[in-house]
Design a protein around this motif. Structure first.
Motif, PDB file in Angstrom:
ATOM      1  N   CYS A 127       0.827  -1.201   0.000  1.00  0.00           N
ATOM      2  CA  CYS A 127       0.000   0.000   0.000  1.00  0.00           C
ATOM      3  C   CYS A 127       0.861   1.251   0.000  1.00  0.00           C
ATOM      4  CB  CYS A 127      -0.871  -0.044   1.248  1.00  0.00           C
ATOM      5  SG  CYS A 127      -1.908   1.358   1.454  1.00  0.00           S
TER       6      CYS A 127
ATOM      7  N   HIS B 275       3.092   4.740   8.573  1.00  0.00           N
ATOM      8  CA  HIS B 275       2.998   3.343   8.153  1.00  0.00           C
ATOM      9  C   HIS B 275       4.370   2.700   7.985  1.00  0.00           C
ATOM     10  CE1 HIS B 275      -1.216   4.463   7.223  1.00  0.00           C
ATOM     11  NE2 HIS B 275      -1.444   3.185   7.480  1.00  0.00           N
TER      12      HIS B 275
ATOM     13  N   HIS C  46      -9.151   3.642   9.934  1.00  0.00           N
ATOM     14  CA  HIS C  46      -9.032   3.044   8.612  1.00  0.00           C
ATOM     15  C   HIS C  46     -10.377   2.905   7.952  1.00  0.00           C
ATOM     16  CE1 HIS C  46      -5.331   0.705   7.265  1.00  0.00           C
ATOM     17  NE2 HIS C  46      -5.013   1.922   7.628  1.00  0.00           N
TER      18      HIS C  46
HETATM   19  C1  HEM Z   1      -0.077  -2.399  10.651  1.00  0.00           C
HETATM   20  C2  HEM Z   1      -1.144  -2.068  10.000  1.00  0.00           C
HETATM   21  C3  HEM Z   1      -1.749  -0.697   9.910  1.00  0.00           C
HETATM   22  C4  HEM Z   1      -2.049   0.168  10.906  1.00  0.00           C
HETATM   23  C5  HEM Z   1      -1.842  -0.028  12.413  1.00  0.00           C
HETATM   24  C6  HEM Z   1      -2.611   1.331  10.305  1.00  0.00           C
HETATM   25  C7  HEM Z   1      -3.069   2.432  10.992  1.00  0.00           C
HETATM   26  C8  HEM Z   1      -3.605   3.550  10.400  1.00  0.00           C
HETATM   27  C9  HEM Z   1      -4.111   4.664  11.105  1.00  0.00           C
HETATM   28  C10 HEM Z   1      -4.137   4.801  12.626  1.00  0.00           C
HETATM   29  C11 HEM Z   1      -4.553   5.572  10.205  1.00  0.00           C
HETATM   30  C12 HEM Z   1      -5.202   6.897  10.511  1.00  0.00           C
HETATM   31  C13 HEM Z   1      -4.233   7.966  10.666  1.00  0.00           C
HETATM   32  C14 HEM Z   1      -3.976   8.673   9.398  1.00  0.00           C
HETATM   33  O1  HEM Z   1      -4.930   9.102   8.726  1.00  0.00           O
HETATM   34  O2  HEM Z   1      -2.804   8.807   9.077  1.00  0.00           O
HETATM   35  C15 HEM Z   1      -4.322   5.015   8.928  1.00  0.00           C
HETATM   36  C16 HEM Z   1      -4.653   5.659   7.735  1.00  0.00           C
HETATM   37  C17 HEM Z   1      -4.507   5.080   6.499  1.00  0.00           C
HETATM   38  N1  HEM Z   1      -3.935   3.850   6.229  1.00  0.00           N
HETATM   39 FE1  HEM Z   1      -3.259   2.530   7.558  1.00  0.00          FE
HETATM   40  N2  HEM Z   1      -2.634   1.167   8.954  1.00  0.00           N
HETATM   41  C18 HEM Z   1      -2.130  -0.083   8.676  1.00  0.00           C
HETATM   42  C19 HEM Z   1      -2.011  -0.659   7.455  1.00  0.00           C
HETATM   43  C20 HEM Z   1      -2.416  -0.084   6.267  1.00  0.00           C
HETATM   44  C21 HEM Z   1      -2.463  -0.732   5.013  1.00  0.00           C
HETATM   45  C22 HEM Z   1      -2.097  -2.179   4.792  1.00  0.00           C
HETATM   46  C23 HEM Z   1      -2.915   0.174   4.114  1.00  0.00           C
HETATM   47  C24 HEM Z   1      -3.175  -0.018   2.627  1.00  0.00           C
HETATM   48  C25 HEM Z   1      -3.876  -0.963   2.153  1.00  0.00           C
HETATM   49  C26 HEM Z   1      -3.131   1.397   4.793  1.00  0.00           C
HETATM   50  C27 HEM Z   1      -3.569   2.569   4.199  1.00  0.00           C
HETATM   51  C28 HEM Z   1      -3.990   3.677   4.874  1.00  0.00           C
HETATM   52  C29 HEM Z   1      -4.612   4.825   4.269  1.00  0.00           C
HETATM   53  C30 HEM Z   1      -4.862   5.029   2.778  1.00  0.00           C
HETATM   54  C31 HEM Z   1      -4.929   5.700   5.295  1.00  0.00           C
HETATM   55  C32 HEM Z   1      -5.709   7.006   5.223  1.00  0.00           C
HETATM   56  C33 HEM Z   1      -5.065   8.212   4.824  1.00  0.00           C
HETATM   57  C34 HEM Z   1      -6.036   9.335   4.831  1.00  0.00           C
HETATM   58  O3  HEM Z   1      -6.438   9.789   5.916  1.00  0.00           O
HETATM   59  O4  HEM Z   1      -6.415   9.744   3.753  1.00  0.00           O
HETATM   60  N3  HEM Z   1      -2.832   1.219   6.096  1.00  0.00           N
HETATM   61  N4  HEM Z   1      -3.747   3.785   9.066  1.00  0.00           N
END
Ligand code: HEM
Lengths: 521, 345
Positions: free
Chosen positions: A104, A184, B302
């Motif tokens: 991702c 991430h 997420h």
């Molecule tokens: C260990 C696994 C993961 C954790 C703990 C995690 C945690 C988070 C958290 C807390 C957020 C919200 C904070 C933010 O908006 O920055 C977030 C946003 C996001 N994550 Fe993850 N994530 C994980 C894996 C992934 C994976 C595998 C993907 C892709 C498939 C992904 C894609 C995204 C995207 C696109 C956002 C949103 C950005 C936005 O606000 O537009 N994440 N993630």
């Protein structure tokens, strides 16, 4: 608002070949929905580790649980429920999650990189279609007004670009996406740090009575668990002498669970490093000793009564501070004395040490306060073979399989010895005597290294910083269009704002830009 | 003054706070109840004249452009300021009776907050340490932070509509603290004596306090959303709350404050665990649940940005996250065997 488009059916590819399948699988795995599913699965998967005893934390309780549940126990054991965090299925969840994460993050980094190097897009034709929009007619000619706005936008830390003579395109908040990516990626760093520590870290536990010296070699440890890549022959040869152990217990407050609760532990030690330089160092709970080759933690303490065993002639067969292990909060402790040098048969003693002893018929010998106010030693004696077949055995208990209890002189079938400090007991039948000389304390030390902890910490803090950036920073675009007003010397300004996420402040921002124009124009 | 009188004063302060907050809760309920009929009475202008407060009650909707007055500014449909209570644009002004109840509720909330703060400070003075050493103290300090967060936020915008849903969980917490978790003031066991106690546990408590407000908002959102999609509905106080969309955003706002705080809590806890127990992560039950909480809330954030996932379902995940917080506090502390056994029970 996913940046991916995996929900679109792939019409152009009616039949998937091998590569097609791979690509399809990869896209599924790296979709936000899969990530969400795996996250929820990770949470659920972690729970059994708190409800079932875990072998790595408490092997005795785990064994007991399995023994108590003859059907469920072995089955759950095979499924890894007693080693959840080392089980293949738990590893599968988090490894898939991290593969998904990498899949991702990579494309998103590429997109961000391109966006950062290109200028903000051209202003749309009709700014009043944007969610936040305002227009006004102000003093000044269009070029002037536009320059004032350009300055104002720069002042608000927008990147500004003019694609033509009558518009401005401005953008800010790339740090949001950057923060999200840092968050991430740093999670991967945490995982790597943890893994590194497991491979190259080690820990060993040892019990050291006051006055004794511990030398950091493998054979001195009571238990030692190295990571798979650790060279156990290369331990740094430091030594540590336990000079004193200071222990305090609660004696004033009598509320529930408070009286007798531990209040302070401090071990005074003399530390000699590998080069031979010596230093006095203290170790406390919450204050470990960094040796440079492992950190020494004070994790336990207890009593080591000094016991001497003599034969009938008075020759000393055994004399040592013998650690007894505490079984409850009042330090009712169990232990054993093994005298292999006794003849004609080897002698063994097992029983209790009680810092503040009470012996009652119902509960048996037990202690009522953790401090050594009325120390007593309650033992039974055995004779026979101490180490039949040379099996390894605990130093705190007696293997009585090849021994028989020494009968009491009064005809009782078991000898009961009760000693206070300074007292001796004559064993019947010219077997010699046992003396309780006094009480020492011991420290339970744990020495550990974790070469991955620095990386883990830095990555964790980095991910926190990225998280905060990605949650706090707003991504905004502002477009400006200027045109001549009704009268000469006046300008019609139109300002539109576009926010990436729900953004209550966008309208205010647009309004403030125009208000600012009023002030200067 | 001896320590025991300090302890008694602290307890008296907490007891008084529960009384005051109960009154506040009632006042908030009255406030909401009195908002309801205004809609029916709106048909009767005479009644309206008698009941309604003159416009300009501070947060009133002013459609005027920001910094208006400049005749040059042509307002072409910029979004106006905030609406009536809870920012619902175009909502009618409040009836006098509701406004009075709201004022009383707010004053009582402030008083209750002061009393809880006093209770905490007195307890700290008595034990001469940071007052976060057992479950009783966690609960009271947690309640204090919920109140403080609410009061702080309420100075930024009109939050009287939320008062009932903040004071009620606070009262529940204080009630349980007094009756079930009460522990006499005393010193700490050695593993709790550390600057990290202050850092880790304080931030944890603040985080949980904000999560609590987020939880209330999440429930209100789900209810509001249900009501909005219903075809037939009777007027209710929910009409005077912000619309579902705004409630959802407020829910999110609370969570993005609480989540980084929780992240920090977990990191600080790990640092402290290494100091005290020799290893930064032991999968002790408390650690397991802190991890579960973190992952569940990460899943909420997420879910909110996952295409094809409804906002409602995302909020449900957040509610589950709060359920995990409750388990971590009320179940793990008391019933699970682990190194974190300092409940004081
Ligand atoms: C260990 C696994 C993961 C954790 C703990 C995690 C945690 C988070 C958290 C807390 C957020 C919200 C904070 C933010 O908006 O920055 C977030 C946003 C996001 N994550 Fe993850 N994530 C994980 C894996 C992934 C994976 C595998 C993907 C892709 C498939 C992904 C894609 C995204 C995207 C696109 C956002 C949103 C950005 C936005 O606000 O537009 N994440 N993630």
């Amino acid at each position: 608002m996913s940046t991916r488009t995996d929900d679109r059916p792939d019409v152009a590819q009616p039949r998937l070949g091998g590569v097609g399948w791979l690509r399809w699988t990869w896209r599924q795995l790296t979709s936000m929905r899969t990530a969400l599913f795996l996250l929820l699965l990770l949470a659920i998967g972690a729970i059994p580790g708190s409800t079932f005893p875990q072998r790595s934390i408490d092997p005795a309780r785990t064994a007991q649980w399995i023994a108590d549940h003859p059907t469920a126990g072995p089955l759950l054991d095979r499924l890894g429920f007693f080693e959840v965090y080392a089980s293949p299925w738990f590893a599968a969840i988090y490894l898939l999650l991290f593969v998904s994460l990498i899949g991702c993050v990579l494309p998103r980094t590429r997109i961000l990189w391109h966006q950062l190097r290109s200028s903000p897009p051209r202003a749309p034709r009709r700014l009043d279609r944007l969610a936040a929009h305002r227009a006004a007619e102000v003093q000044g000619d269009p070029e002037e007004v536009r320059e004032v706005l350009r300055g104002a936008l720069r002042g608000r830390r927008y990147r500004v670009h003019a694609h033509d003579g009558e518009t401005l395109s401005a953008e800010k908040g790339y740090l949001r996406e950057t923060g999200n990516l840092v968050f991430h990626v740093a999670l991967i760093g945490v995982l790597v740090g943890v893994g590194w520590g497991h491979l190259l870290g080690w820990k060993g536990d040892v019990i050291v009575p006051v006055g004794k010296t511990f030398a950091n070699t493998l054979s001195r440890y009571d238990t030692f668990s190295p990571g798979p890549w650790v060279d156990v022959t290369a331990l740094s040869p430091f030594t540590l002498r336990l000079d004193d152990l200071d222990v305090e217990f609660e004696t004033e407050t009598t509320g529930r669970g408070q009286f007798g609760a531990p209040r302070d532990f401090e071990a005074s030690t003399t530390f000699t490093d590998a080069e031979g330089s010596t230093e006095e160092r203290s170790i406390r709970v919450n204050g470990p000793l960094e040796t440079g080759a492992g950190t020494v933690f004070l994790l336990g303490n207890g009593y080591a009564p000094r016991i001497t065993v003599r034969d009938a002639e008075g020759t000393v067969l055994y004399s040592d501070a013998t650690p007894f292990l505490a079984q409850d909060n009042n330090y009712t402790s169990v232990g054993a004395v093994k005298v292999p040098g006794a003849s004609p048969q080897q002698l063994g003693f097992a029983g209790f040490f009680l810092p503040t002893g009470v012996i009652d018929g119902e509960r048996g010998p037990h202690s009522v306060f953790p401090d050594a106010l009325d120390p007593q030693l309650a033992l039974t004696g055995f004779e026979g073979e101490l180490f039949p077949s040379g099996r390894p055995q605990s130093v705190y208990s007696l293997d009585t399989e090849a021994m028989i209890a020494i009968p009491g002189a009064d005809g009782a079938d078991q000898l009961r010895i009760l000693l206070r400090p300074g007292e001796s007991f004559e064993l019947p039948g010219a077997r010699g005597s046992i003396t309780f000389d006094g009480v020492e304390r011991f420290a339970g030390l744990s020495i550990r290294t974790d070469p991955g902890k620095g990386l883990t910490l830095v990555a964790a803090l980095l991910s926190l910083a990225g998280l905060v950036a990605s949650l706090v920073i707003r991504r905004r675009r502002v477009f400006v269009r200027v045109g001549p007003g009704e009268q000469p010397g006046r300008t019609v300004v139109s300002v539109g704002g576009l926010a990436k996420d729900d953004d209550d402040g966008m309208a205010d921002e647009v309004a403030a830009l125009l208000t600012g124009l009023e002030g200067t124009g | 003054m001896t320590d025991t009188t300090l302890a008694q004063l602290s307890n008296t302060s907490i007891y008084s706070a529960t009384v005051v907050l109960t009154l506040a809760m009632v006042a908030y309920a009255v406030y909401l109840a009195r908002l309801v009929p205004s809609r029916e009475r709106a048909a009767d202008p005479a009644a309206q004249d008698r009941e309604l407060v003159a416009a300009g009650s501070g947060d009133g909707p002013t459609g005027a452009p920001v910094g208006g007055g400049a005749g040059d500014l042509v307002d072409r449909g910029g979004r106006g300021g905030r609406g009536g209570p809870g920012g619902r644009p175009g909502a009618e002004p409040e009836p006098v009776a509701a406004r009075k109840a709201g004022g009383v509720a707010w004053a009582l909330t402030l008083l209750g907050t002061v009393l809880v703060v006093a209770g905490v400070v007195l307890r700290a003075a008595e034990v001469q340490r940071w007052p976060l050493g057992n479950m009783y103290e966690f609960a009271v300090v947690g309640a204090m932070f919920v109140l403080l967060s609410y009061c702080a936020w309420a100075t930024q915008r009109d939050l009287r509509w939320l008062g009932l849903f903040v004071v009620t969980p606070v009262l529940l917490t204080l009630g349980l603290a007094i009756t079930v978790w009460y522990t006499d003031a005393s010193d700490l066991m050695p593993s709790l004596r550390s600057l990290w106690l202050v850092i880790h546990v304080t931030v944890a408590t603040i985080s949980v306090a904000v999560f609590t407000i987020g939880f209330s908002l999440g429930i209100l959102y789900l209810v509001q959303d249900r009501l909005e999609s219903a075809t037939q509905r009777r007027p209710s106080f929910m009409d005077r709350l912000p619309d579902a969309r705004s409630l959802e955003r407020l829910t999110y706002a609370a969570h993005i404050v609480a989540f980084p705080l929780w992240t920090f809590t977990v990191i600080a806890g790990a640092i402290w665990a290494r100091q005290a127990w020799g290893s930064y992560w032991n999968w002790d039950p408390k650690e397991v649940w802190s991890f579960v909480i973190w992952v569940v809330y990460a899943a909420y954030l997420h879910a909110r940005v996952t295409t094809g996932w409804k906002r409602q379902n995302a909020v449900w995940i957040a509610l589950v996250g709060f359920g995990c917080i409750l388990v971590n506090f009320a179940v793990v502390n008391v019933f699970f065997v682990g190194q974190h056994s300092y409940s004081g029970l």
